[in-house]
Scaffold this motif. Structure first.
Motif, mmCIF file in Angstrom:
data_model
loop_
_atom_site.group_PDB
_atom_site.id
_atom_site.type_symbol
_atom_site.label_atom_id
_atom_site.label_comp_id
_atom_site.label_asym_id
_atom_site.label_seq_id
_atom_site.Cartn_x
_atom_site.Cartn_y
_atom_site.Cartn_z
ATOM 1 N N LYS A 323 45.698 32.441 34.884
ATOM 2 C CA LYS A 323 45.102 31.317 34.141
ATOM 3 C C LYS A 323 44.011 30.649 34.973
ATOM 4 O O LYS A 323 42.923 30.339 34.461
ATOM 5 C CB LYS A 323 46.187 30.313 33.766
ATOM 6 C CG LYS A 323 45.667 29.149 32.942
ATOM 7 C CD LYS A 323 46.799 28.216 32.536
ATOM 8 C CE LYS A 323 46.264 27.044 31.704
ATOM 9 N NZ LYS A 323 47.378 26.127 31.302
ATOM 10 N N GLN A 324 44.285 30.436 36.271
ATOM 11 C CA GLN A 324 43.281 29.835 37.149
ATOM 12 C C GLN A 324 42.046 30.733 37.283
ATOM 13 O O GLN A 324 40.905 30.251 37.227
ATOM 14 C CB GLN A 324 43.893 29.583 38.529
ATOM 15 C CG GLN A 324 44.948 28.503 38.551
ATOM 16 C CD GLN A 324 45.617 28.388 39.911
ATOM 17 O OE1 GLN A 324 45.543 29.306 40.722
ATOM 18 N NE2 GLN A 324 46.270 27.252 40.160
ATOM 19 N N LEU A 325 42.276 32.030 37.459
ATOM 20 C CA LEU A 325 41.157 32.971 37.578
ATOM 21 C C LEU A 325 40.331 33.009 36.298
ATOM 22 O O LEU A 325 39.099 33.117 36.347
ATOM 23 C CB LEU A 325 41.680 34.363 37.928
ATOM 24 C CG LEU A 325 42.306 34.520 39.324
ATOM 25 C CD1 LEU A 325 42.958 35.891 39.461
ATOM 26 C CD2 LEU A 325 41.248 34.330 40.408
ATOM 27 N N SER A 326 40.998 32.927 35.165
ATOM 28 C CA SER A 326 40.287 32.923 33.883
ATOM 29 C C SER A 326 39.381 31.710 33.774
ATOM 30 O O SER A 326 38.235 31.796 33.312
ATOM 31 C CB SER A 326 41.281 32.944 32.721
ATOM 32 O OG SER A 326 42.047 34.123 32.738
ATOM 33 N N GLN A 327 39.877 30.566 34.196
ATOM 34 C CA GLN A 327 39.080 29.341 34.154
ATOM 35 C C GLN A 327 37.877 29.430 35.079
ATOM 36 O O GLN A 327 36.858 28.780 34.856
ATOM 37 C CB GLN A 327 39.956 28.140 34.535
ATOM 38 C CG GLN A 327 41.047 27.819 33.512
ATOM 39 C CD GLN A 327 42.027 26.771 34.008
ATOM 40 O OE1 GLN A 327 42.071 26.452 35.202
ATOM 41 N NE2 GLN A 327 42.827 26.230 33.089
ATOM 42 N N MET A 328 37.970 30.268 36.109
ATOM 43 C CA MET A 328 36.875 30.452 37.061
ATOM 44 C C MET A 328 35.924 31.571 36.629
ATOM 45 O O MET A 328 34.964 31.890 37.338
ATOM 46 C CB MET A 328 37.442 30.761 38.441
ATOM 47 C CG MET A 328 38.308 29.634 39.014
ATOM 48 S SD MET A 328 39.300 30.169 40.460
ATOM 49 C CE MET A 328 37.995 30.462 41.651
ATOM 50 N N GLY A 329 36.189 32.182 35.481
ATOM 51 C CA GLY A 329 35.301 33.213 34.953
ATOM 52 C C GLY A 329 35.658 34.633 35.343
ATOM 53 O O GLY A 329 34.878 35.563 35.095
ATOM 54 N N PHE A 330 36.861 34.847 35.926
ATOM 55 C CA PHE A 330 37.222 36.170 36.415
ATOM 56 C C PHE A 330 38.001 37.000 35.392
ATOM 57 O O PHE A 330 38.449 38.095 35.717
ATOM 58 C CB PHE A 330 38.062 36.055 37.696
ATOM 59 C CG PHE A 330 37.243 35.713 38.912
ATOM 60 C CD1 PHE A 330 36.630 36.718 39.650
ATOM 61 C CD2 PHE A 330 37.079 34.397 39.298
ATOM 62 C CE1 PHE A 330 35.867 36.400 40.760
ATOM 63 C CE2 PHE A 330 36.323 34.075 40.408
ATOM 64 C CZ PHE A 330 35.708 35.077 41.140
ATOM 65 N N ARG A 331 38.146 36.509 34.191
ATOM 66 C CA ARG A 331 38.866 37.285 33.179
ATOM 67 C C ARG A 331 37.950 38.305 32.514
ATOM 68 O O ARG A 331 38.313 39.468 32.333
ATOM 69 C CB ARG A 331 39.452 36.354 32.117
ATOM 70 C CG ARG A 331 40.365 37.043 31.112
ATOM 71 C CD ARG A 331 41.653 37.481 31.758
ATOM 72 N NE ARG A 331 42.588 38.035 30.784
ATOM 73 C CZ ARG A 331 43.820 38.412 31.086
ATOM 74 N NH1 ARG A 331 44.254 38.292 32.336
ATOM 75 N NH2 ARG A 331 44.615 38.889 30.165
ATOM 76 N N ARG A 332 36.750 37.875 32.182
ATOM 77 C CA ARG A 332 35.816 38.743 31.460
ATOM 78 C C ARG A 332 34.760 39.364 32.368
ATOM 79 O O ARG A 332 34.121 40.343 32.005
ATOM 80 C CB ARG A 332 35.133 37.962 30.338
ATOM 81 C CG ARG A 332 36.090 37.507 29.247
ATOM 82 C CD ARG A 332 35.345 36.847 28.101
ATOM 83 N NE ARG A 332 36.239 36.476 27.032
ATOM 84 C CZ ARG A 332 36.598 37.301 26.028
ATOM 85 N NH1 ARG A 332 36.117 38.530 26.006
ATOM 86 N NH2 ARG A 332 37.409 36.892 25.086
ATOM 87 N N SER A 333 34.543 38.781 33.539
ATOM 88 C CA SER A 333 33.528 39.311 34.449
ATOM 89 C C SER A 333 34.027 39.145 35.875
ATOM 90 O O SER A 333 35.184 38.790 36.099
ATOM 91 C CB SER A 333 32.191 38.599 34.246
ATOM 92 O OG SER A 333 32.313 37.216 34.543
ATOM 93 N N GLU A 334 33.150 39.385 36.820
ATOM 94 C CA GLU A 334 33.521 39.300 38.230
ATOM 95 C C GLU A 334 32.408 38.546 38.968
ATOM 96 O O GLU A 334 31.524 39.157 39.573
ATOM 97 C CB GLU A 334 33.703 40.692 38.807
ATOM 98 C CG GLU A 334 34.723 40.789 39.898
ATOM 99 C CD GLU A 334 36.132 40.463 39.457
ATOM 100 O OE1 GLU A 334 36.918 40.015 40.321
ATOM 101 O OE2 GLU A 334 36.465 40.648 38.257
#
Length: 404
Positions: A323-334
């Motif tokens: 969830k934290q990574l998704s909020q930082m933009g790491f879910r759809r990109s890198e």
């Protein structure tokens, strides 16, 4: 003086194991010339090549008829070999399909069997997408055949381990290739050093992530989509290696179970258990995971999942971190990711052609492709230069390509 990792040493040394090769020769297609109204060339149609070109261009008979002005009935007769097109008709078809006349007059081609290709979510793919990607794969085989006739390449060194679990198979391949527990510096270079032929997927096949197959059950190929991030591209390459290792003998390389196994293989191959344990990533939070991913050159979410799979973080920690990574933009990109990996082997092919003053247009001509079509499949590595009219030369022996 620099020190290379065991993975790099293994990758470099594997390039030296190629067999002795015949002298480098350049031969144009040996079939009888054809004539067109404008050039005086004689036209001969190979029906299977018309089918291949149409599928490669993602066209139905109806859409090709609309674009070319030739009836569906005539096109069907041409593809069945029941009728030969007039020279003017053949030129119209070549123009509509964006390929040279010589492509359609070259020898018969055999399609890649559908069950030999590792398509993901095959049941959700349209027939046009599936056939276009298979057509691209068949053209890749043609390109590779030309390269193998001209260069000494590493022989295939990819084991088939259908009876092992994905985790055990990944460990076995790492051991066979001398990789230890170190991160892999470059997946594409590693694959090429062990005889896997790696090419890029044409942009008009963007609906396909990647796929692999063994041509004639022997020569392994991996075709990668260049639109993905560098981390995703590395994982895709390892995923397709998993298919080649686990599903190349008596198992079809697609379906939900095969995909899950290939995912597990890729995760274990890129992030070996012993290496992660040595890094002490117990109960790692998002900050530590973002730091560790730089070492392993993988996506942050993929590393998080691997830690959960190994029991290094709890299910609750996994969900919180994702969830934290998704909020930082790491879910759809890198964000801030690594560059996309390219082919070292193909780079050396084109460098050698330049050294020998052989225009890439001649290579394309001998493969019966346009330079534009060729470039779609070789990571865009075809140099854009003006043909200076240099003559072709024939060295005494075909060059052996080696990693530097």
């Amino acid at each position: 003086m620099t020190t290379r990792s065991s993975a790099q040493n293994s990758t470099s040394s594997a390039w030296t194991r190629s067999r002795p090769r015949r002298p480098w020769t350049f031969r144009l297609n040996s079939r009888e010339p054809f004539r067109s109204p404008r050039t005086g060339e004689r036209v001969m149609l190979t029906a299977s090549r018309l089918v291949l070109a149409r599928k490669r261009r993602r066209m139905t008979l109806s859409s090709l008829a609309n674009k070319s002005g030739i009836s569906v009935r005539s096109l069907t007769a041409f593809e069945n070999g029941h009728k030969a097109p007039a020279p003017e008709t053949m030129e119209t078809l070549a123009e509509a399909l964006g390929l040279p006349l010589a492509f359609f007059a070259a020898p018969d081609v055999e399609e890649i069997e559908l069950d030999a290709v590792s398509f993901r979510a095959l049941s959700k793919m349209s027939a046009l997408d599936r056939d276009s990607a298979r057509g691209a794969g068949r053209i890749v085989v043609e390109i590779n055949d030309w390269i193998e006739r001209s260069f000494g390449l590493p022989e295939p060194d990819v084991p088939t381990l259908p009876h092992l679990s994905p985790e055990d198979a990944a460990d076995r391949v790492r051991a066979l290739w001398g990789l230890g527990e170190a991160p892999i510096p470059n997946m594409v270079h590693l694959l090429e050093s062990h005889g896997v032929r790696v090419f890029s997927l044409a942009a008009d096949c963007a609906s396909v992530d990647a796929f692999s197959f063994r041509w004639k059950r022997t020569r392994p190929f991996i075709v990668l989509n260049l639109e993905k991030s560098g981390e995703r591209g590395r994982f895709d390459a390892a995923h397709e290696l998993g298919h080649l290792v686990l599903h190349s003998e008596h198992r079809i390389p697609h379906g939900q179970e095969a995909e899950q196994e290939a995912q597990q293989f890729a995760s274990a191959f890129l992030m070996p258990r012993s290496g992660l344990l040595a890094q002490r990533l117990y109960s790692a939070d998002a900050r530590r995971i973002l730091s560790a991913k730089l070492k392993w050159q993988v996506a942050a979410v993929a590393l998080t999942y691997r830690l959960k799979d190994l029991g290094l973080i709890t299910e609750w920690n996994y969900r919180t971190t994702v969830k934290q990574l998704s909020q930082m933009g790491f879910r759809r990109s890198e964000p801030g990711g690594i560059p996309r990996e390219s082919s070292q082997l193909l780079s050396k092919v084109f460098a050698t052609l330049r050294t020998q003053k052989i225009p890439v247009s001649r290579m394309a001509e001998e493969i019966n492709l346009t330079v534009e079509e060729l470039n779609l499949h070789v990571f865009g590595l075809v140099p854009t230069v003006v043909d200076g009219g240099g003559e072709m030369t024939s060295p005494a022996a075909r060059p052996n390509l080696r990693a530097v």
